[in-house]
Design a protein around this motif. Structure first.
Motif, short mmCIF file in Angstrom:
data_model
loop_
_atom_site.label_atom_id
_atom_site.label_comp_id
_atom_site.label_asym_id
_atom_site.label_seq_id
_atom_site.Cartn_x
_atom_site.Cartn_y
_atom_site.Cartn_z
N GLU A 13 0.82 -1.21 0.00
CA GLU A 13 0.00 0.00 0.00
C GLU A 13 0.86 1.27 0.00
O GLU A 13 1.83 1.36 0.76
CB GLU A 13 -0.87 0.02 1.26
N LYS A 17 2.42 2.70 -7.27
CA LYS A 17 2.21 1.95 -8.52
C LYS A 17 1.37 2.73 -9.52
O LYS A 17 1.71 2.83 -10.70
CB LYS A 17 1.43 0.65 -8.27
N GLU A 40 -6.51 -4.46 -10.29
CA GLU A 40 -7.10 -5.64 -9.63
C GLU A 40 -7.25 -5.40 -8.15
O GLU A 40 -6.35 -4.81 -7.54
CB GLU A 40 -6.18 -6.83 -9.82
N PRO A 41 -8.28 -5.91 -7.53
CA PRO A 41 -9.40 -6.54 -8.21
C PRO A 41 -10.16 -5.51 -9.04
O PRO A 41 -10.16 -4.34 -8.71
CB PRO A 41 -10.25 -7.07 -7.06
N ARG A 51 -14.64 -6.26 -6.57
CA ARG A 51 -13.79 -5.30 -5.85
C ARG A 51 -14.57 -4.65 -4.69
O ARG A 51 -14.07 -4.52 -3.59
CB ARG A 51 -13.31 -4.21 -6.82
N GLN A 55 -13.46 -4.89 -0.87
CA GLN A 55 -12.87 -3.73 -0.19
C GLN A 55 -13.83 -2.94 0.69
O GLN A 55 -13.42 -2.44 1.73
CB GLN A 55 -12.26 -2.79 -1.24
N PHE A 72 -10.60 -13.02 -5.34
CA PHE A 72 -9.52 -12.40 -6.13
C PHE A 72 -9.27 -13.23 -7.39
O PHE A 72 -9.06 -12.67 -8.48
CB PHE A 72 -8.23 -12.31 -5.31
N ARG A 76 -9.72 -12.08 -11.40
CA ARG A 76 -8.59 -12.18 -12.35
C ARG A 76 -8.92 -13.10 -13.53
O ARG A 76 -8.54 -12.81 -14.67
CB ARG A 76 -7.34 -12.69 -11.61
N ARG A 98 -1.26 -4.56 -10.22
CA ARG A 98 -1.37 -5.83 -9.51
C ARG A 98 -1.78 -6.96 -10.45
O ARG A 98 -2.59 -6.78 -11.35
CB ARG A 98 -2.36 -5.80 -8.35
N PHE A 99 -1.22 -8.15 -10.18
CA PHE A 99 -1.64 -9.38 -10.89
C PHE A 99 -1.43 -10.54 -9.93
O PHE A 99 -1.55 -10.35 -8.70
CB PHE A 99 -0.86 -9.51 -12.22
N SER A 102 0.24 -10.55 -6.35
CA SER A 102 -0.47 -10.02 -5.18
C SER A 102 -1.13 -11.14 -4.40
O SER A 102 -1.14 -11.14 -3.17
CB SER A 102 -1.55 -9.00 -5.60
N THR A 103 -1.71 -12.11 -5.12
CA THR A 103 -2.36 -13.24 -4.44
C THR A 103 -1.32 -14.11 -3.73
O THR A 103 -1.53 -14.55 -2.59
CB THR A 103 -3.16 -14.08 -5.45
N TYR A 106 -0.32 -11.64 -0.61
CA TYR A 106 -1.35 -11.24 0.38
C TYR A 106 -2.09 -12.45 0.95
O TYR A 106 -2.28 -12.56 2.15
CB TYR A 106 -2.35 -10.25 -0.23
N GLN A 107 -2.54 -13.36 0.04
CA GLN A 107 -3.31 -14.50 0.53
C GLN A 107 -2.37 -15.64 0.96
O GLN A 107 -2.56 -16.26 2.00
CB GLN A 107 -4.32 -15.00 -0.54
N MET A 159 -8.73 -4.04 3.62
CA MET A 159 -7.34 -4.49 3.67
C MET A 159 -6.48 -3.48 4.43
O MET A 159 -5.60 -3.86 5.19
CB MET A 159 -6.77 -4.68 2.25
#
Ligand code: TMP
Length: 213
Positions: A13, A17, A40-41, A51, A55, A72, A76, A98-99, A102-103, A106-107, A159
């Motif tokens: 964050e 970007k 994304e999302p 999204r 969010q 997510f 995608r 993001r693509f 990120s997953t 983050y996940q 997030m």
């Protein structure tokens, strides 16, 4: 026909970007390239609904990490087939805010779901559609969060309400991922000015693809 390129931007964050994507888009368009920006999302009608759920919607407040991963991935999967793949095939530059990384981070790491399931989901969602090059904008957590608070006036999304420790894991996870994939990643110090970063990104793309020649 010109060769399409797929370039993703990643980072925690407040890393800047979106600013860099807009600057790069202008430069590429200035020399005659067709450019598509995605985020994304989101990025499709379906993805923008997802999204909102991820969010802001109150319905998302009790979301489990598993549901989050699937949402997510769903966003995608739609974006790749509806927008990204056709554009690359037509010869455009696609710049993704993001693509799949990120997953992974983050996940897989910060939410603790683990690399195996996240890698399976990523493969299912994107198929063969991998970025040619990924810029990681690395920023320390405190500075990034201050930037986010300043621009959102203190209003944080689901997030952004996570503790600093979550974003420390995001940051170190990204650096490790980049370190393990040096052929795809370019790591940039995002505490530099927007102009300095813009030039570094351009120089890197010029060296890789001759964009400026
Ligand atoms: P952003 O558009 O402001 O970067 O916000 C997207 C948020 O969603 C950010 O907190 C990162 C998070 N995210 C994931 O957790 N997994 C993902 O796969 C993606 C694309 C984003």
């Amino acid at each position: 026909m010109a060769l399409g390129r797929f370039i993703s931007f990643e980072g925690s964050e407040g890393c800047g970007k979106s600013t860099q994507i807009k600057l790069l888009c202008k430069r590429l368009q200035g020399i005659g390239h067709e450019v598509l920006l995605t985020r994304e999302p989101g990025g499709t009608d379906l993805g923008e609904c997802i999204r909102e759920l991820l969010q802001h919607a109150p319905e998302g407040e009790n979301m489990t990490p598993e549901s989050e991963l699937l949402l997510f991935a769903a966003s995608r999967a739609q974006l790749v087939r509806e927008v990204i793949k056709p554009k690359i095939d037509s010869g455009a530059y696609v710049l993704a805010d993001r693509f799949h990384d990120s997953t992974t981070i983050y996940q897989g790491i910060a939410r603790g779901l683990g690399g195996q399931i996240v890698s399976l989901m990523n493969d299912f969602a994107i198929g063969e559609c991998l970025p040619d090059c990924t810029f990681l904008l690395d920023i320390n957590v405190r500075e990034g969060r201050e930037r986010v608070r300043a621009r959102s006036g203190g209003k944080e999304d689901r997030m952004e309400r996570e503790p600093d420790s979550f974003f420390e894991e995001v940051r170190s996870g990204y650096l490790e991922l980049a370190n393990n994939n040096p052929e795809r990643f370019v790591v940039l110090d995002a505490s530099k000015t927007a102009q300095e970063l813009e030039l570094e990104i351009w120089d890197n793309l010029d060296k890789k693809y001759g964009v400026g020649s």
